[in-house]
Design a protein around this motif. Structure first.
Motif, PDB file in Angstrom:
ATOM      1  N   ALA A 113       0.865  -1.178   0.000  1.00  0.00           N
ATOM      2  CA  ALA A 113       0.000   0.000   0.000  1.00  0.00           C
ATOM      3  C   ALA A 113       0.898   1.224   0.000  1.00  0.00           C
ATOM      4  CB  ALA A 113      -0.908   0.005   1.221  1.00  0.00           C
TER       5      ALA A 113
ATOM      6  N   ASP B 233      -3.098   4.672   0.350  1.00  0.00           N
ATOM      7  CA  ASP B 233      -3.980   3.578  -0.078  1.00  0.00           C
ATOM      8  C   ASP B 233      -4.673   2.995   1.148  1.00  0.00           C
ATOM      9  OD1 ASP B 233      -3.301   3.796  -2.774  1.00  0.00           O
ATOM     10  OD2 ASP B 233      -1.590   2.446  -2.568  1.00  0.00           O
TER      11      ASP B 233
ATOM     12  N   GLN C  69      -4.163  -3.689  -8.989  1.00  0.00           N
ATOM     13  CA  GLN C  69      -4.509  -3.290  -7.632  1.00  0.00           C
ATOM     14  C   GLN C  69      -5.792  -3.976  -7.193  1.00  0.00           C
ATOM     15  OE1 GLN C  69      -5.520   0.822  -6.805  1.00  0.00           O
ATOM     16  NE2 GLN C  69      -3.435   1.320  -6.254  1.00  0.00           N
TER      17      GLN C  69
ATOM     18  N   LYS D 259      -8.877  -3.266  -4.822  1.00  0.00           N
ATOM     19  CA  LYS D 259      -9.528  -2.204  -4.052  1.00  0.00           C
ATOM     20  C   LYS D 259     -10.634  -2.807  -3.195  1.00  0.00           C
ATOM     21  CE  LYS D 259     -12.014   2.174  -4.448  1.00  0.00           C
ATOM     22  NZ  LYS D 259     -12.509   3.228  -5.358  1.00  0.00           N
TER      23      LYS D 259
END
Length: 496
Positions: A82, A99, A114, A116
């Motif tokens: 992150a 992040d 990534q 999320k």
């Protein structure tokens, strides 16, 4: 599933991974693994993004990849982390951000991947590190919709869901979006190191971005010997071109904080976005934006304000304030030129030139003012106008207006302007420029409500239409129709 299961053998899907961002140094990130979620299931998958990654499409049906992209199992070769950044939010310095719910797995084929919604990080602040199904479906669909429109954007490989409860205003269910982009570096990354006086790290970051994405900056004639000023100019021009695309298609981002601005000029962080229904230049799509800072017609100026913040962050490297200001100046010429070029294409003016520019601009402004005055549906107007050129029947366009005399006057001027342009050529350009399908809020809401009942057919249908939004798609006209009355009551906020 517990954190202990993170010791499972890493899945190898045949991708060659690296993580060049991790080579920048420990000041830039925290290494950590995604948090697992119970009983994941597929919600939506993009085969075109899979192809771009070099991922065999058969993997998108595999239970093993489902576990990986939920965070339940590691992927061979990845180095999850992150990143830290800071930024301005709603015009105020917000300090350290980072992040808070996204974990970078690494890069493959030159693209970063990534997750999320993959759990807490050191940058989650008061958040839980999770994303909910509602916002994840919206981001998945809009990422691919923007790609279909030809607008610079991050991509979405898939969205996976879990019935794990997540508390927002109410209790919702969890989801994870797999996002893909050449880089997720933001203006806020530069602001972070500049604000903290970490100029060595600032230089490392700038050199990394230049060498990887903007190598021409090292040979700039305009800013000879100053690649950082050249970088600021290049980012300004990419951002200007991006915002021109937004304004032309009627896209409201909703939360243009500096930490949501891509250093590559990509649309990223799909939160309270909206495609305009009725053309209202002052429309605010973010229910959290009480002062209307990010209204549709303010986006060009806000983007410039954000670039000014980036210029301040880069000033320790640029050295002279005059150079930074000079680098920002190109935005003021690139944006209006790019916007005008796109709007003339929407009108089918394939012969637009200096000799016609003044009259063309006046015609365009009068059309936009009439659309705003009558609150005409933006997407439907432009699509009908395209077909009007194809079949010379203006009645469907006239039907959009209450003030028929004003509409007729504009249409007459427009028709006279097109007299020397072959109708077929103008119509062909317009039909390739003015989409039939956009991701309206109500369409997203219908897909979300169905998905909550484990019916993902609406997600699949919308993905199919939005990947090729300029095609007619016979049998799916209802997805290009006027929004229902209840659509005006949909409220989208920063909460996700």
């Amino acid at each position: 599933m517990t954190m202990a299961t993170q010791n499972l053998t890493a899945l190898d899907v045949g991708l060659a991974w690296r993580n060049s961002f991790a080579q920048l140094g420990k000041s830039f990130y925290t290494p950590l693994a995604p948090w697992p979620l119970p009983a994941p299931y597929w919600v939506g998958r993009s085969t075109s993004t899979a192809r771009e990654l070099g991922l065999n499409e058969s993997w998108l049906d595999s239970p093993e990849l489902l576990q990986v992209l939920t965070g339940n199992q590691p992927m061979a070769g990845t180095q999850p982390l992150a990143s830290v950044y800071s930024g301005h939010q709603f015009g105020q310095w917000a300090g350290q951000l980072g992040d808070g719910r996204a974990i970078l797995l690494g890069e493959t084929g030159g693209l970063e991947v990534q997750l999320k919604g993959s759990g807490l990080t050191p940058y989650s602040r008061m958040g839980d590190g999770r994303a909910v199904l509602r916002s994840s479906i919206r981001e998945f669909l809009c990422s691919e919709a923007m790609q279909g429109l030809g607008i610079a954007t991050s991509r979405a490989l898939c969205v996976v869901g879990s019935d794990a409860p997540i508390r927002r205003e109410t209790v919702e269910t969890a989801a994870v979006v797999t996002r893909v982009a050449p880089s997720f570096i933001r203006f806020g990354h530069f602001e972070h190191f500049s604000h903290h006086g970490q100029h060595a790290q600032l230089k490392v970051l700038a050199d990394y971005v230049i060498d990887r994405f903007y190598p021409a900056c090292r040979a700039s004639d305009k800013f000879a010997g100053n690649p950082y000023a050249a970088l600021l100019e290049a980012v300004s021009e990419r951002t200007a071109a991006l915002v021109a695309q937004w304004q032309a298609v009627g896209f409201c981002h909703g939360v243009l904080n500096t930490d949501n601005m891509s250093i590559l000029g990509l649309t990223i962080d799909y939160g309270p976005f909206q495609f305009l229904d009725a053309f209202n230049p002052g429309h605010v799509c973010n229910h959290s934006d009480q002062e209307g800072r990010y209204a549709f017609d303010k986006q060009p100026n806000i983007a410039y304000w954000n670039l000014f913040c980036l210029g301040q962050a880069l000033l320790p490297l640029i050295g002279e304030q005059e150079l930074a200001i000079a680098a920002l100046e190109s935005y003021k010429t690139v944006f209006p030129a790019a916007f005008e070029r796109r709007m003339f294409a929407k009108l089918g003016l394939i012969d637009a030139s200096d000799s016609t520019a003044t009259a063309d601009r006046a015609l365009l402004q009068d059309i936009l003012q009439l659309l705003a005055k009558e609150q005409v549906d933006y997407t439907i107007f432009w699509r009908r106008l395209s077909h009007c050129n194809a079949d010379t029947d203006a009645q469907t366009v006239r039907d959009l207006f209450v003030d028929r005399s004003a509409a007729d006057a504009c249409l007459l001027r427009y028709s006279e302007r097109l007299e020397h342009i072959p109708r077929g050529l103008a119509a062909d350009l317009m039909l390739k420029t003015n989409p039939k399908f956009v991701l309206r809020n109500y369409l997203g809401e219908q897909a979300i409500q169905a998905a909550k009942l484990k019916d993902f057919s609406q997600v699949e249908t919308l993905l199919m239409l939005l990947e090729s939004p300029f095609e007619e798609h016979p049998g799916f006209d209802k997805y290009a129709d006027f929004p229902p009355d209840w659509a005006g009551g949909i409220e989208i906020s920063c909460s996700s």
